[in-house]
Motif scaffolding. Sequence first.
Motif, mmCIF file in Angstrom:
data_model
loop_
_atom_site.group_PDB
_atom_site.id
_atom_site.type_symbol
_atom_site.label_atom_id
_atom_site.label_comp_id
_atom_site.label_asym_id
_atom_site.label_seq_id
_atom_site.Cartn_x
_atom_site.Cartn_y
_atom_site.Cartn_z
ATOM 1 N N SER A 144 0.805 -1.221 0.000
ATOM 2 C CA SER A 144 0.000 0.000 0.000
ATOM 3 C C SER A 144 0.838 1.271 0.000
ATOM 4 O O SER A 144 0.320 2.352 -0.225
ATOM 5 C CB SER A 144 -0.932 0.013 1.223
ATOM 6 O OG SER A 144 -0.188 0.054 2.424
ATOM 7 N N ASN A 145 2.151 1.134 0.232
ATOM 8 C CA ASN A 145 2.998 2.319 0.288
ATOM 9 C C ASN A 145 3.588 2.705 -1.067
ATOM 10 O O ASN A 145 4.292 3.691 -1.186
ATOM 11 C CB ASN A 145 4.153 2.083 1.286
ATOM 12 C CG ASN A 145 3.659 2.060 2.729
ATOM 13 O OD1 ASN A 145 2.675 2.697 3.057
ATOM 14 N ND2 ASN A 145 4.350 1.320 3.583
ATOM 15 N N ALA A 146 3.290 1.909 -2.098
ATOM 16 C CA ALA A 146 3.834 2.202 -3.427
ATOM 17 C C ALA A 146 3.213 3.480 -3.985
ATOM 18 O O ALA A 146 2.048 3.784 -3.745
ATOM 19 C CB ALA A 146 3.571 1.032 -4.367
ATOM 20 N N HIS A 147 4.012 4.240 -4.757
ATOM 21 C CA HIS A 147 3.539 5.505 -5.323
ATOM 22 C C HIS A 147 2.826 5.282 -6.662
ATOM 23 O O HIS A 147 3.187 4.389 -7.427
ATOM 24 C CB HIS A 147 4.717 6.466 -5.530
ATOM 25 C CG HIS A 147 5.358 6.900 -4.254
ATOM 26 N ND1 HIS A 147 4.713 7.673 -3.317
ATOM 27 C CD2 HIS A 147 6.597 6.653 -3.748
ATOM 28 C CE1 HIS A 147 5.522 7.903 -2.288
ATOM 29 N NE2 HIS A 147 6.666 7.287 -2.521
ATOM 30 N N LEU A 148 1.815 6.091 -6.922
ATOM 31 C CA LEU A 148 1.074 6.032 -8.182
ATOM 32 C C LEU A 148 1.402 7.294 -8.972
ATOM 33 O O LEU A 148 0.655 8.261 -8.965
ATOM 34 C CB LEU A 148 -0.430 5.928 -7.901
ATOM 35 C CG LEU A 148 -0.885 4.666 -7.161
ATOM 36 C CD1 LEU A 148 -2.334 4.789 -6.711
ATOM 37 C CD2 LEU A 148 -0.704 3.437 -8.041
ATOM 38 N N ASP A 149 2.555 7.270 -9.647
ATOM 39 C CA ASP A 149 3.020 8.480 -10.327
ATOM 40 C C ASP A 149 2.902 8.404 -11.841
ATOM 41 O O ASP A 149 3.358 9.291 -12.552
ATOM 42 C CB ASP A 149 4.471 8.779 -9.938
ATOM 43 C CG ASP A 149 5.379 7.560 -10.123
ATOM 44 O OD1 ASP A 149 4.896 6.550 -10.688
ATOM 45 O OD2 ASP A 149 6.544 7.623 -9.712
ATOM 46 N N GLN A 192 1.205 3.574 -15.814
ATOM 47 C CA GLN A 192 1.778 2.237 -15.677
ATOM 48 C C GLN A 192 1.798 1.775 -14.224
ATOM 49 O O GLN A 192 1.663 0.590 -13.936
ATOM 50 C CB GLN A 192 3.209 2.210 -16.243
ATOM 51 C CG GLN A 192 3.294 2.201 -17.760
ATOM 52 C CD GLN A 192 2.917 3.543 -18.378
ATOM 53 O OE1 GLN A 192 3.004 4.591 -17.710
ATOM 54 N NE2 GLN A 192 2.494 3.528 -19.630
ATOM 55 N N SER A 193 1.951 2.728 -13.302
ATOM 56 C CA SER A 193 1.993 2.361 -11.883
ATOM 57 C C SER A 193 0.646 1.806 -11.416
ATOM 58 O O SER A 193 0.598 1.001 -10.481
ATOM 59 C CB SER A 193 2.403 3.560 -11.021
ATOM 60 O OG SER A 193 1.438 4.589 -11.075
ATOM 61 N N PHE A 194 -0.437 2.202 -12.076
ATOM 62 C CA PHE A 194 -1.747 1.643 -11.730
ATOM 63 C C PHE A 194 -1.808 0.173 -12.150
ATOM 64 O O PHE A 194 -2.404 -0.656 -11.459
ATOM 65 C CB PHE A 194 -2.869 2.436 -12.406
ATOM 66 C CG PHE A 194 -3.242 3.694 -11.673
ATOM 67 C CD1 PHE A 194 -4.308 3.703 -10.772
ATOM 68 C CD2 PHE A 194 -2.522 4.862 -11.858
ATOM 69 C CE1 PHE A 194 -4.653 4.863 -10.091
ATOM 70 C CE2 PHE A 194 -2.854 6.024 -11.179
ATOM 71 C CZ PHE A 194 -3.917 6.026 -10.294
ATOM 72 N N GLY A 195 -1.190 -0.147 -13.288
ATOM 73 C CA GLY A 195 -1.133 -1.539 -13.722
ATOM 74 C C GLY A 195 -0.293 -2.383 -12.788
ATOM 75 O O GLY A 195 -0.664 -3.515 -12.440
#
Length: 224
Positions: free
Chosen positions: A77-82, A85-88
């Motif tokens: 849950s700590n990963a960044h959505l920048d 592609q990060s959503f994938g």
Amino acid sequence: MQGGIDLNSGKRHETQAKLVMKLFPYLRKNGLQSVRMEEIAKVMEVSRATLYKYFSTKEEIIGFIVSGFIEYMNEMSNAHLDSEQSFGIRFQQIFEQSVSLVEYFTEVFLNELEISFPDWYDRFREAMKQREQKLLAFYEEGVHKGIFNEVNGRLLIAQDEILRGMFNVKYLMMNQLTVQQILTDYYYLKKLQLFKPEKLPIIDDAVMIPRIEHLTQKITKNLY
């Protein structure tokens, strides 16, 4: 100590994790309430003396399992959505995590946890509630950015419970299915439900092939 890191502590944790992994197939079928430490040692394939070097009580084993999965959930849950592609990438991490949670925290195990170790059960349920809130926020953000379809996030989360009944030898045989078929089809089902058609290319399905194969091996091993 080296550079502020306790190497012995790291090695101890690694050994504990290996021992617990040997115990999982037993736990998912039988629970832990009535089993004795002597039997746990046999399942782990170590002597009682060795077992007590790493775990002094059954509650300590349970605590290691639950706290490990809570940490696993928090890391994702700590990963960044920048980027799109990060959503994938996050979607794939959520899929893998969801399968693991369903596989290891069976109804038998959860019932035993609630009855015999209520404090750890409460911690696990609270962590699952926090995970659900983070997933809902993730889905909402994807919808807001035009990446996801406008789907009900709670329904997406509830769908994962379907897998519990499918990871069953009788079910697989009756329907002539394999664990790998179920995981592959379920992955594509979730992907098509969530992502808008024009956003599907942002997902690298190739990275999921070895992950699904790894999950298949673990689940199949635990079934038989």
